[in-house]
Motif scaffolding. Structure first.
Motif, PDB file in Angstrom:
ATOM      1  N   GLY A  44      35.504 -27.051 -22.814  1.00 43.95           N
ATOM      2  CA  GLY A  44      35.744 -26.913 -21.388  1.00 43.95           C
ATOM      3  C   GLY A  44      36.110 -28.199 -20.684  1.00 43.95           C
ATOM      4  O   GLY A  44      35.673 -28.421 -19.546  1.00 43.95           O
ATOM      5  N   ASP A  45      36.870 -29.086 -21.348  1.00 45.66           N
ATOM      6  CA  ASP A  45      37.298 -30.352 -20.743  1.00 45.66           C
ATOM      7  C   ASP A  45      36.110 -31.182 -20.281  1.00 45.66           C
ATOM      8  O   ASP A  45      36.148 -31.826 -19.232  1.00 45.66           O
ATOM      9  CB  ASP A  45      38.252 -30.103 -19.568  1.00 45.66           C
ATOM     10  N   THR A  46      35.043 -31.161 -21.047  1.00 42.30           N
ATOM     11  CA  THR A  46      33.834 -31.918 -20.735  1.00 42.30           C
ATOM     12  C   THR A  46      33.612 -32.966 -21.815  1.00 42.30           C
ATOM     13  O   THR A  46      33.889 -32.728 -22.991  1.00 42.30           O
ATOM     14  CB  THR A  46      32.615 -30.983 -20.648  1.00 42.30           C
ATOM     15  N   TYR A  47      33.128 -34.127 -21.403  1.00 40.92           N
ATOM     16  CA  TYR A  47      32.967 -35.250 -22.318  1.00 40.92           C
ATOM     17  C   TYR A  47      31.569 -35.838 -22.164  1.00 40.92           C
ATOM     18  O   TYR A  47      30.972 -35.804 -21.079  1.00 40.92           O
ATOM     19  CB  TYR A  47      34.012 -36.340 -22.043  1.00 40.92           C
ATOM     20  N   ARG A  48      31.097 -36.375 -23.269  1.00 40.09           N
ATOM     21  CA  ARG A  48      29.852 -37.137 -23.281  1.00 40.09           C
ATOM     22  C   ARG A  48      30.224 -38.614 -23.218  1.00 40.09           C
ATOM     23  O   ARG A  48      30.915 -39.127 -24.100  1.00 40.09           O
ATOM     24  CB  ARG A  48      29.061 -36.836 -24.557  1.00 40.09           C
ATOM     25  N   VAL A  49      29.801 -39.296 -22.159  1.00 42.56           N
ATOM     26  CA  VAL A  49      30.160 -40.690 -21.951  1.00 42.56           C
ATOM     27  C   VAL A  49      28.883 -41.520 -21.897  1.00 42.56           C
ATOM     28  O   VAL A  49      27.806 -41.022 -21.557  1.00 42.56           O
ATOM     29  CB  VAL A  49      30.975 -40.870 -20.654  1.00 42.56           C
ATOM     30  N   ALA A  50      29.024 -42.791 -22.252  1.00 50.38           N
ATOM     31  CA  ALA A  50      27.865 -43.682 -22.292  1.00 50.38           C
ATOM     32  C   ALA A  50      28.310 -45.082 -21.914  1.00 50.38           C
ATOM     33  O   ALA A  50      29.460 -45.478 -22.131  1.00 50.38           O
ATOM     34  CB  ALA A  50      27.217 -43.676 -23.676  1.00 50.38           C
TER      35      ALA A  50
END
Length: 296
Positions: free
Chosen positions: A194-200
Motif C-alpha cells: 500500500g505504498d507504505t515504507y518503514r523508515v529509520a
C-alpha cells in the motif's frame, strides 16, 4: 474486546490507528494472549483504514442528528447501529442484516409497523451472500474503470534511499511558519504494501535511534546536489578575451564601410537562441470619474 470475542470469536488480525488505547501495553498483551496480529497504520494517513473512516463518517452524522444532548451521544449508539444494519448498501444491494441472517427484521410497532414493507420472509443466507458477492464484483469493476481514468503512477522509493518526513505541527503555536519536515533525514529500511515504507534514523555508528511507518505521501526524497552543479560558469566569447577576430587585431571589433568610406564598428549581437523580449509598459491613467476634478 473481551465481549466482542465472546460473541464473535477471535479475529486473525486487528488494524487500528496509533491512538494511545491501541499502543498501550495492556492492549499489546491482550493481542499476544489471543494470538491476534495487530497492525498499526501509518501516521497522519487515515486512508490506510478507509473502511472504518467511511463508516465513521456516516455514524457521526447520524449521532449528531439524533442526539439532542451532545454529552449523551452514547445512548444513541444502539439505535444508530440498528439503522445501519437495516439500510440497503449501494454496492451489494442488500442490507447487512439480510446478508447475514437471510431476512429483513421489523423494529417498529403499531402504525409504523403496519406501514413497513418487511414481511420477515426468510431466504437461505448463502444464496443472499452469493448475490451480494456478484454485485460487489460488478461494482469493483466499475470503480476500477473510473479510478484508472485519472490515476497517475506514484513515486516509488528504493531500499536504503534517504528521505525526509513530514512532522506534526506543534500545538499552541502558529503553524504557518513552522518547519514542515523533520530536521534529520531518514533511511528506507523496508517496503510495505500500500505504498507504505518503514523508515529509520540511522546514526553515524550504524545504530537505529528512531523508526516508524509512513505513507509515501508523508515522505520526500532527500537529494544532495554536487558543488560543481550548483554554480554554472559563464562562458565569455572569444572576441572579448583578446583572440583575433577576422582581419582585425586581438580584441578589436570588426568594422564595415559606410557610404562615405569611413569605417564604423559593427554591432555585435549576442548569439542567443531565445532573445529577451522587452514588453512595453502600460500607461497609467486617472479614472474617468476624476476628469472633472483638478488636483491642487
Amino acid at each position: 474486546m473481551t465481549k466482542f470475542i465472546e460473541t464473535r470469536g477471535i479475529p486473525d488480525r486487528i488494524i487500528s490507528d496509533r491512538g494511545s488505547c491501541f499502543t498501550s501495553r495492556p492492549f499489546e498483551q491482550f493481542c499476544a494472549v489471543h494470538n491476534i496480529e495487530h497492525i498499526l497504520n501509518s501516521t497522519r494517513h487515515p486512508q490506510a483504514n478507509g473502511q472504518v473512516e467511511r463508516a465513521n463518517r456516516t455514524i457521526v452524522t447520524l449521532l449528531s442528528m439524533s442526539t439532542e444532548d451532545q454529552r449523551r451521544w452514547d445512548a444513541k449508539v444502539n439505535e444508530v447501529e440498528r439503522m445501519l444494519n437495516s439500510a440497503e448498501n449501494k454496492t451489494t444491494k442488500k442490507t447487512p442484516f439480510a446478508a447475514l441472517h437471510g431476512y429483513q427484521p421489523r423494529f417498529h410497532q403499531g402504525i409504523l409497523g403496519s406501514l413497513s414493507q418487511n414481511k420477515n420472509d426468510w431466504r437461505e443466507p448463502t444464496e443472499v451472500q452469493g448475490e451480494a458477492s456478484d454485485n460487489i464484483r460488478e461494482g469493483q469493476k466499475a470503480m476500477v474503470q473510473v479510478f484508472n481514468r485519472k490515476h497517475i503512477p506514484g513515486v516509488s522509493l528504493d531500499l536504503g534511499e534517504m528521505v525526509v518526513m513530514l512532522k506534526a505541527p506543534t500545538t499552541g503555536q502558529p503553524t504557518k511558519l513552522q518547519a514542515k519536515y523533520r530536521e534529520k533525514p531518514l533511511q528506507v529500511i523496508q517496503k510495505l504494501p500500500g505504498d507504505t515504507y518503514r523508515v529509520a534514523e540511522v546514526t553515524p555508528e550504524g545504530q537505529t535511534s528512531y523508526a516508524t511507518t509512513a505513507h509515501i505521501s508523508q515522505l520526500k526524497s532527500w537529494k544532495i546536489l554536487d558543488q560543481e552543479d550548483e554554480t554554472d560558469e559563464l562562458s565569455v566569447p572569444d572576441s572579448f578575451e583578446g583572440t583575433p577576430t577576422g582581419d582585425g587585431e586581438a580584441g578589436e571589433r570588426p568594422t564595415i564601410d559606410d557610404q562615405e568610406g569611413s569605417k564604423i564598428p559593427e554591432p555585435i549581437t549576442p548569439a542567443t537562441e531565445n532573445p529577451v523580449v522587452v514588453r512595453g509598459q502600460r500607461e497609467r491613467k486617472a479614472p474617468g470619474y476624476l476628469r472633472d476634478y483638478v488636483a491642487k
